[in-house]
Write a protein that holds these residues in place. Structure first.
Motif, PDB file in Angstrom:
ATOM      1  N   MET A   1      -3.462  -0.881  16.628  1.00 55.51           N
ATOM      2  CA  MET A   1      -4.381  -1.765  15.923  1.00 55.51           C
ATOM      3  C   MET A   1      -4.671  -1.174  14.547  1.00 55.51           C
ATOM      4  SD  MET A   1      -7.973  -3.433  17.127  1.00 55.51           S
ATOM      5  CE  MET A   1      -7.095  -4.543  18.190  1.00 55.51           C
ATOM      6  N   LEU A   2      -4.750  -2.049  13.576  1.00 50.24           N
ATOM      7  CA  LEU A   2      -5.013  -1.614  12.207  1.00 50.24           C
ATOM      8  C   LEU A   2      -6.506  -1.533  11.927  1.00 50.24           C
ATOM      9  CD1 LEU A   2      -2.340  -3.714  10.312  1.00 50.24           C
ATOM     10  CD2 LEU A   2      -2.233  -1.299  10.918  1.00 50.24           C
ATOM     11  N   ARG A   3      -6.840  -0.646  11.014  1.00 53.58           N
ATOM     12  CA  ARG A   3      -8.216  -0.495  10.541  1.00 53.58           C
ATOM     13  C   ARG A   3      -8.252  -0.886   9.071  1.00 53.58           C
ATOM     14  NH1 ARG A   3     -11.461   2.052  13.918  1.00 53.58           N
ATOM     15  NH2 ARG A   3     -10.554   3.025  15.745  1.00 53.58           N
ATOM     16  N   CYS A   4      -9.413  -1.303   8.622  1.00 48.33           N
ATOM     17  CA  CYS A   4      -9.566  -1.756   7.241  1.00 48.33           C
ATOM     18  C   CYS A   4     -10.400  -0.741   6.466  1.00 48.33           C
ATOM     19  CB  CYS A   4     -10.249  -3.125   7.230  1.00 48.33           C
ATOM     20  SG  CYS A   4     -10.158  -3.930   5.634  1.00 48.33           S
ATOM     21  N   THR A   5      -9.926  -0.369   5.289  1.00 53.11           N
ATOM     22  CA  THR A   5     -10.631   0.596   4.474  1.00 53.11           C
ATOM     23  C   THR A   5     -10.804   0.067   3.051  1.00 53.11           C
ATOM     24  OG1 THR A   5     -10.686   2.930   3.790  1.00 53.11           O
ATOM     25  CG2 THR A   5      -8.551   1.859   3.775  1.00 53.11           C
ATOM     26  N   CYS A   6     -11.872   0.467   2.416  1.00 53.29           N
ATOM     27  CA  CYS A   6     -12.126   0.061   1.028  1.00 53.29           C
ATOM     28  C   CYS A   6     -11.310   0.959   0.103  1.00 53.29           C
ATOM     29  CB  CYS A   6     -13.618   0.170   0.710  1.00 53.29           C
ATOM     30  SG  CYS A   6     -14.028  -0.436  -0.940  1.00 53.29           S
ATOM     31  N   LEU A   7     -10.554   0.351  -0.792  1.00 57.80           N
ATOM     32  CA  LEU A   7      -9.683   1.099  -1.696  1.00 57.80           C
ATOM     33  C   LEU A   7     -10.422   1.679  -2.901  1.00 57.80           C
ATOM     34  CD1 LEU A   7      -6.631  -1.334  -1.764  1.00 57.80           C
ATOM     35  CD2 LEU A   7      -6.802   0.866  -0.582  1.00 57.80           C
ATOM     36  N   ARG A   8     -11.433   0.976  -3.381  1.00 58.61           N
ATOM     37  CA  ARG A   8     -12.109   1.403  -4.612  1.00 58.61           C
ATOM     38  C   ARG A   8     -13.626   1.317  -4.493  1.00 58.61           C
ATOM     39  NH1 ARG A   8     -11.669  -2.091  -8.347  1.00 58.61           N
ATOM     40  NH2 ARG A   8     -10.800  -3.849  -7.243  1.00 58.61           N
ATOM     41  N   PRO A   9     -14.231   2.094  -3.596  1.00 57.52           N
ATOM     42  CA  PRO A   9     -15.684   1.970  -3.446  1.00 57.52           C
ATOM     43  C   PRO A   9     -16.454   2.315  -4.724  1.00 57.52           C
ATOM     44  CG  PRO A   9     -14.859   3.859  -2.217  1.00 57.52           C
ATOM     45  CD  PRO A   9     -13.664   3.101  -2.713  1.00 57.52           C
ATOM     46  N   GLN A  10     -15.873   3.175  -5.560  1.00 56.68           N
ATOM     47  CA  GLN A  10     -16.550   3.535  -6.806  1.00 56.68           C
ATOM     48  C   GLN A  10     -16.473   2.421  -7.839  1.00 56.68           C
ATOM     49  OE1 GLN A  10     -13.812   4.911  -5.538  1.00 56.68           O
ATOM     50  NE2 GLN A  10     -13.968   7.129  -5.434  1.00 56.68           N
ATOM     51  N   GLY A  11     -15.503   1.533  -7.710  1.00 56.58           N
ATOM     52  CA  GLY A  11     -15.298   0.489  -8.695  1.00 56.58           C
ATOM     53  C   GLY A  11     -15.931  -0.851  -8.354  1.00 56.58           C
ATOM     54  N   LEU A  12     -16.627  -0.899  -7.217  1.00 55.09           N
ATOM     55  CA  LEU A  12     -17.293  -2.137  -6.807  1.00 55.09           C
ATOM     56  C   LEU A  12     -18.797  -1.905  -6.755  1.00 55.09           C
ATOM     57  CD1 LEU A  12     -14.955  -3.118  -3.842  1.00 55.09           C
ATOM     58  CD2 LEU A  12     -14.879  -4.003  -6.182  1.00 55.09           C
ATOM     59  N   PRO A  50     -13.078   3.678   8.454  1.00 54.44           N
ATOM     60  CA  PRO A  50     -12.404   2.375   8.579  1.00 54.44           C
ATOM     61  C   PRO A  50     -12.510   1.798   9.993  1.00 54.44           C
ATOM     62  CG  PRO A  50     -10.963   4.002   7.558  1.00 54.44           C
ATOM     63  CD  PRO A  50     -12.156   4.734   8.070  1.00 54.44           C
ATOM     64  N   PRO A  51     -13.085   0.610  10.120  1.00 59.16           N
ATOM     65  CA  PRO A  51     -13.162  -0.034  11.434  1.00 59.16           C
ATOM     66  C   PRO A  51     -12.013  -1.018  11.662  1.00 59.16           C
ATOM     67  CG  PRO A  51     -14.538  -1.218   9.908  1.00 59.16           C
ATOM     68  CD  PRO A  51     -13.905  -0.080   9.136  1.00 59.16           C
ATOM     69  N   THR A  52     -11.836  -1.402  12.902  1.00 59.33           N
ATOM     70  CA  THR A  52     -10.951  -2.519  13.224  1.00 59.33           C
ATOM     71  C   THR A  52     -11.753  -3.801  13.021  1.00 59.33           C
ATOM     72  OG1 THR A  52     -11.613  -2.554  15.539  1.00 59.33           O
ATOM     73  CG2 THR A  52      -9.720  -1.150  14.961  1.00 59.33           C
ATOM     74  N   VAL A  53     -11.084  -4.939  13.038  1.00 59.99           N
ATOM     75  CA  VAL A  53     -11.795  -6.215  12.900  1.00 59.99           C
ATOM     76  C   VAL A  53     -12.821  -6.390  14.024  1.00 59.99           C
ATOM     77  CG1 VAL A  53     -11.558  -8.732  12.966  1.00 59.99           C
ATOM     78  CG2 VAL A  53     -10.034  -7.369  11.538  1.00 59.99           C
ATOM     79  N   PRO A  54     -12.458  -6.169  15.301  1.00 61.67           N
ATOM     80  CA  PRO A  54     -13.464  -6.326  16.358  1.00 61.67           C
ATOM     81  C   PRO A  54     -14.647  -5.366  16.204  1.00 61.67           C
ATOM     82  CG  PRO A  54     -11.271  -6.341  17.319  1.00 61.67           C
ATOM     83  CD  PRO A  54     -11.118  -5.957  15.867  1.00 61.67           C
ATOM     84  N   GLU A  55     -14.381  -4.127  15.796  1.00 62.31           N
ATOM     85  CA  GLU A  55     -15.474  -3.164  15.604  1.00 62.31           C
ATOM     86  C   GLU A  55     -16.416  -3.621  14.497  1.00 62.31           C
ATOM     87  OE1 GLU A  55     -13.085   0.925  16.878  1.00 62.31           O
ATOM     88  OE2 GLU A  55     -13.233   0.385  14.759  1.00 62.31           O
ATOM     89  N   LEU A  56     -15.853  -4.071  13.384  1.00 58.42           N
ATOM     90  CA  LEU A  56     -16.682  -4.528  12.263  1.00 58.42           C
ATOM     91  C   LEU A  56     -17.468  -5.770  12.651  1.00 58.42           C
ATOM     92  CD1 LEU A  56     -17.609  -4.190   9.360  1.00 58.42           C
ATOM     93  CD2 LEU A  56     -15.567  -5.452   8.633  1.00 58.42           C
ATOM     94  N   TRP A  85      -9.542  -5.085  -2.935  1.00 52.34           N
ATOM     95  CA  TRP A  85     -10.700  -4.271  -2.558  1.00 52.34           C
ATOM     96  C   TRP A  85     -10.452  -3.436  -1.305  1.00 52.34           C
ATOM     97  CZ3 TRP A  85     -15.001  -8.572  -2.830  1.00 52.34           C
ATOM     98  CH2 TRP A  85     -15.137  -8.994  -4.162  1.00 52.34           C
ATOM     99  N   VAL A  86      -9.662  -3.971  -0.376  1.00 55.24           N
ATOM    100  CA  VAL A  86      -9.434  -3.287   0.895  1.00 55.24           C
ATOM    101  C   VAL A  86      -7.958  -3.270   1.235  1.00 55.24           C
ATOM    102  CG1 VAL A  86     -11.705  -3.989   1.776  1.00 55.24           C
ATOM    103  CG2 VAL A  86      -9.687  -5.334   2.375  1.00 55.24           C
ATOM    104  N   ALA A  87      -7.610  -2.415   2.187  1.00 61.54           N
ATOM    105  CA  ALA A  87      -6.236  -2.343   2.691  1.00 61.54           C
ATOM    106  C   ALA A  87      -6.289  -2.018   4.161  1.00 61.54           C
ATOM    107  CB  ALA A  87      -5.436  -1.283   1.947  1.00 61.54           C
ATOM    108  N   TRP A  88      -5.211  -2.348   4.849  1.00 62.23           N
ATOM    109  CA  TRP A  88      -5.085  -2.074   6.275  1.00 62.23           C
ATOM    110  C   TRP A  88      -4.362  -0.755   6.454  1.00 62.23           C
ATOM    111  CZ3 TRP A  88      -7.964  -5.253   8.995  1.00 62.23           C
ATOM    112  CH2 TRP A  88      -8.282  -6.483   8.447  1.00 62.23           C
ATOM    113  N   VAL A  89      -4.909   0.102   7.321  1.00 56.87           N
ATOM    114  CA  VAL A  89      -4.307   1.400   7.607  1.00 56.87           C
ATOM    115  C   VAL A  89      -4.114   1.531   9.121  1.00 56.87           C
ATOM    116  CG1 VAL A  89      -5.260   2.514   5.560  1.00 56.87           C
ATOM    117  CG2 VAL A  89      -6.582   2.535   7.665  1.00 56.87           C
ATOM    118  N   PRO A  90      -3.127   2.324   9.537  1.00 56.84           N
ATOM    119  CA  PRO A  90      -2.924   2.505  10.988  1.00 56.84           C
ATOM    120  C   PRO A  90      -4.127   3.185  11.638  1.00 56.84           C
ATOM    121  CG  PRO A  90      -1.060   3.345   9.731  1.00 56.84           C
ATOM    122  CD  PRO A  90      -2.133   3.011   8.747  1.00 56.84           C
ATOM    123  N   ALA A  91      -4.378   2.801  12.868  1.00 55.63           N
ATOM    124  CA  ALA A  91      -5.505   3.393  13.622  1.00 55.63           C
ATOM    125  C   ALA A  91      -5.167   4.795  14.061  1.00 55.63           C
ATOM    126  CB  ALA A  91      -5.824   2.523  14.830  1.00 55.63           C
TER     127      ALA A  91
END
Length: 91
Positions: A1-12, A50-56, A85-91
């Motif tokens: 399952m993939l997790r989602c992470t913010c790519l640029r937290p400093q830029g948002l 980074p959470p998964t979609v169900p976790e978030l 803003w975000v990307a999917w990364v392996p769990a």
């Protein structure tokens, strides 16, 4: 399952309001209006692991999210990914 992470937290920059939130993207000086729950989702991605979609989705509803709620979160994350803003990364 993939997790989602913010790519640029400093830029948002996220500003929350009772009826929604606004995101300022420093990369292209753009403003984006989001529903309150979508703003909370983005903030969680910016601040935590980074959470998964169900976790978030579970975090956002404060319990077990329904399939519809998970789909809504997934759709928002796809839109965030399209904006860079975000990307999917392996769990």
């Amino acid at each position: 399952m993939l997790r989602c992470t913010c790519l640029r937290p400093q830029g948002l920059v996220v500003r929350e309001y009772p009826d929604g939130c606004v995101v300022y993207d420093e990369a292209d000086a753009s403003l984006h209006a989001l529903e309150p729950w979508a703003g909370e989702a983005l903030l969680r991605l910016m601040q935590g692991p980074p959470p998964t979609v169900p976790e978030l989705a579970d975090l956002l509803v404060g319990g077990s999210a329904s399939a519809d709620e998970q789909a809504q979160v997934d759709e928002a994350l796809q839109q965030f990914a399209a904006r860079g803003w975000v990307a999917w990364v392996p769990a």
